[in-house]
Design an enzyme around this catalytic site. Structure first.
Site, mmCIF file in Angstrom:
data_model
loop_
_atom_site.group_PDB
_atom_site.id
_atom_site.type_symbol
_atom_site.label_atom_id
_atom_site.label_comp_id
_atom_site.label_asym_id
_atom_site.label_seq_id
_atom_site.Cartn_x
_atom_site.Cartn_y
_atom_site.Cartn_z
ATOM 1 N N ASP A 108 -6.271 -6.116 5.860
ATOM 2 C CA ASP A 108 -7.371 -5.434 5.186
ATOM 3 C C ASP A 108 -8.400 -6.455 4.708
ATOM 4 O O ASP A 108 -9.608 -6.310 4.945
ATOM 5 C CB ASP A 108 -6.803 -4.645 4.006
ATOM 6 C CG ASP A 108 -7.821 -3.723 3.351
ATOM 7 O OD1 ASP A 108 -8.963 -3.645 3.842
ATOM 8 O OD2 ASP A 108 -7.461 -3.080 2.353
ATOM 9 N N ASP B 144 -12.068 -7.507 6.857
ATOM 10 C CA ASP B 144 -13.314 -7.235 6.142
ATOM 11 C C ASP B 144 -14.119 -8.512 5.948
ATOM 12 O O ASP B 144 -15.353 -8.496 6.023
ATOM 13 C CB ASP B 144 -13.017 -6.593 4.786
ATOM 14 C CG ASP B 144 -12.847 -5.083 4.877
ATOM 15 O OD1 ASP B 144 -13.015 -4.540 5.987
ATOM 16 O OD2 ASP B 144 -12.543 -4.447 3.860
ATOM 17 N N ASP C 204 -4.007 -18.085 3.429
ATOM 18 C CA ASP C 204 -5.090 -18.807 2.764
ATOM 19 C C ASP C 204 -5.788 -19.759 3.727
ATOM 20 O O ASP C 204 -7.020 -19.899 3.716
ATOM 21 C CB ASP C 204 -4.587 -19.542 1.525
ATOM 22 C CG ASP C 204 -3.232 -20.198 1.712
ATOM 23 O OD1 ASP C 204 -2.647 -20.067 2.802
ATOM 24 O OD2 ASP C 204 -2.755 -20.840 0.764
ATOM 25 N N TYR D 50 0.819 -1.206 0.000
ATOM 26 C CA TYR D 50 0.000 0.000 0.000
ATOM 27 C C TYR D 50 0.858 1.262 0.000
ATOM 28 O O TYR D 50 0.438 2.311 -0.482
ATOM 29 C CB TYR D 50 -0.926 0.017 1.223
ATOM 30 C CG TYR D 50 -2.053 -0.991 1.194
ATOM 31 C CD1 TYR D 50 -2.028 -2.089 0.337
ATOM 32 C CD2 TYR D 50 -3.142 -0.859 2.026
ATOM 33 C CE1 TYR D 50 -3.045 -3.016 0.316
ATOM 34 C CE2 TYR D 50 -4.177 -1.782 2.016
ATOM 35 C CZ TYR D 50 -4.120 -2.853 1.160
ATOM 36 O OH TYR D 50 -5.141 -3.773 1.141
ATOM 37 N N LYS E 97 2.438 -15.263 4.620
ATOM 38 C CA LYS E 97 2.587 -16.144 3.456
ATOM 39 C C LYS E 97 4.065 -16.492 3.324
ATOM 40 O O LYS E 97 4.700 -16.303 2.281
ATOM 41 C CB LYS E 97 2.048 -15.456 2.197
ATOM 42 C CG LYS E 97 1.858 -16.375 0.991
ATOM 43 C CD LYS E 97 0.826 -17.437 1.201
ATOM 44 C CE LYS E 97 0.620 -18.256 -0.076
ATOM 45 N NZ LYS E 97 -0.240 -19.437 0.153
#
Length: 384
Positions: free
Chosen positions: A250, A254, A226, A144, A194
């Site tokens: 993020d 959500d 995952d 980001y 990850k």
């Protein structure tokens, strides 16, 4: 005590729900002796109209002179997102505030309330095990804030890159926040990454484990992102504190936000290393219902509770607000987004909602009115 609060209502329903949070704040002031000095500032489309900027210098100066920021929501109608007033509105407002004040840690609690269990999409046998997760998300690193580049290759085809960077200090800071939070909860941290693919995740995992050695009373586990996405749906009761990167946080927070039943029930806090914070509902400006009196004020009110807890260290007052909200829900008060099959409709405030033929208004009292009434009798409620 005294506290200076920068109030940034923003756009859409932001002004409506912020007005309700300020009503609750006034009741908190009366009952707990906290003297709030509130000053409103413009942000988002409302700021652009006056200053030509989504985050003007005047608003930044207001925030710098405050003890905390209570934020509403920003953004315009989907059909107008390419207009100058709304283009990049959220990024120019939220991301710019994070950069200016170095808000590096986001706290987002996700809890399925017994009163609203029917709104959770999971099966009863899963819900009954309990859903109470605190997501701790790093806010200033990852792709980001890295370099973003779109270019043409030698063959003329388009390509794009987004640079993801994490430093040791960035990871350590958010890890400490997660372990400290776990000590006040159930003493478990799940670090999500990850690391089987990404070097940033390999560093993340290494630093989190180094920090974890300073908290021997807290259990630490690693989980690939995952797998975590699957486990949040399969068995969310296994999680206490989940700490993760900017992008993964993020997405996962959500995704988990659907579990309580509505974004209108969610609150969040963004903090820097000095403890200065911005407190906001993670939902949008909901321009489609702005001005109708249907907006759910609970997320904004619970964001006030987080402000009391983390910015002002007023735990008793924070718990009182949360207890008052739960009592209103238990009594059957529901805004349109959480009515469900057994709820009774209430507006944002008194007389604001149209119950229609099939929905009965609860004594024509609005959601905020009920919460304030509960706050006034909070000692009785807390004993119950």
């Amino acid at each position: 005590m005294k506290a200076k609060i920068a109030v940034l209502p923003g756009d859409g329903i932001g002004e409506e729900v912020m007005a309700q949070a300020l009503r609750v704040m006034a009741q908190v002031s009366e009952q707990f002796g906290i003297k709030f000095e509130t000053t409103s500032g413009l942000v988002g489309g409302a700021a652009y109209e006056k200053y030509g900027s989504h985050l003007p210098d005047e608003t930044i100066a207001l925030c710098k002179g405050s003890d905390a920021i209570l934020f509403g929501s920003v953004g315009g109608p989907v059909s107008e997102m390419n207009l100058p007033k709304w283009k990049n509105c959220e990024a120019n407002s939220i991301l710019s505030l994070r950069k200016n004040f170095k808000f590096n840690v986001n706290l987002r609690p996700v809890k399925v309330l017994p009163e609203l269990a029917e709104l959770c999409p999971l099966r009863d046998e899963i819900i009954n095990k309990g859903v109470d997760i605190l997501f701790v998300r790093e806010l200033l690193g990852d792709c980001y804030f890295g370099e973003h580049k779109t270019f043409k290759q030698a063959d003329g085809k388009r390509a794009a890159t987004d640079q993801s960077i994490y430093t040791e200090d960035q990871v350590a800071s958010v890890a400490h926040a997660a372990f400290k939070a776990a000590r006040k909860r159930r003493n478990k941290v799940t670090s999500v990454d990850k690391a089987n693919v990404l070097d940033t995740s390999k560093l993340w995992r290494e630093i989190v484990h180094e920090v974890g050695k300073e908290y021997p009373d807290v259990t630490l586990e690693d989980m690939l992102v995952d797998n975590c996405a699957m486990q949040i749906i399969r068995d969310p009761s296994q999680f206490d504190v989940v700490v993760t990167t900017n992008m993964f946080g993020d997405i996962l927070s959500d995704a988990a936000a659907v579990l309580p039943g509505s974004l209108g029930l969610m609150a969040s806090a963004s903090l820097n290393e000095d403890g200065f914070g911005l407190f906001e509902p993670p939902g949008g400006s909901a321009q489609d219902i702005a001005g109708t009196g249907k907006a759910n004020p609970i997320a904004q009110i619970l964001s006030l509770a987080l402000l009391l807890r983390f910015a002002l260290s007023q735990e008793e007052a924070a718990q009182a607000v949360e207890t008052a909200v739960a009592a209103s829900l238990n009594a059957g008060y529901r805004t349109a987004d959480i009515v469900g099959s057994r709820g009774k409709s209430a507006g944002t405030e008194s007389g604001a909602a149209d119950g229609g033929e099939s929905i009965k208004l609860v004594d024509t009292v609005g959601m905020t009115d009920s919460i304030i009434k509960n706050l006034a009798s909070i000692k009785t409620l807390l004993r119950v």
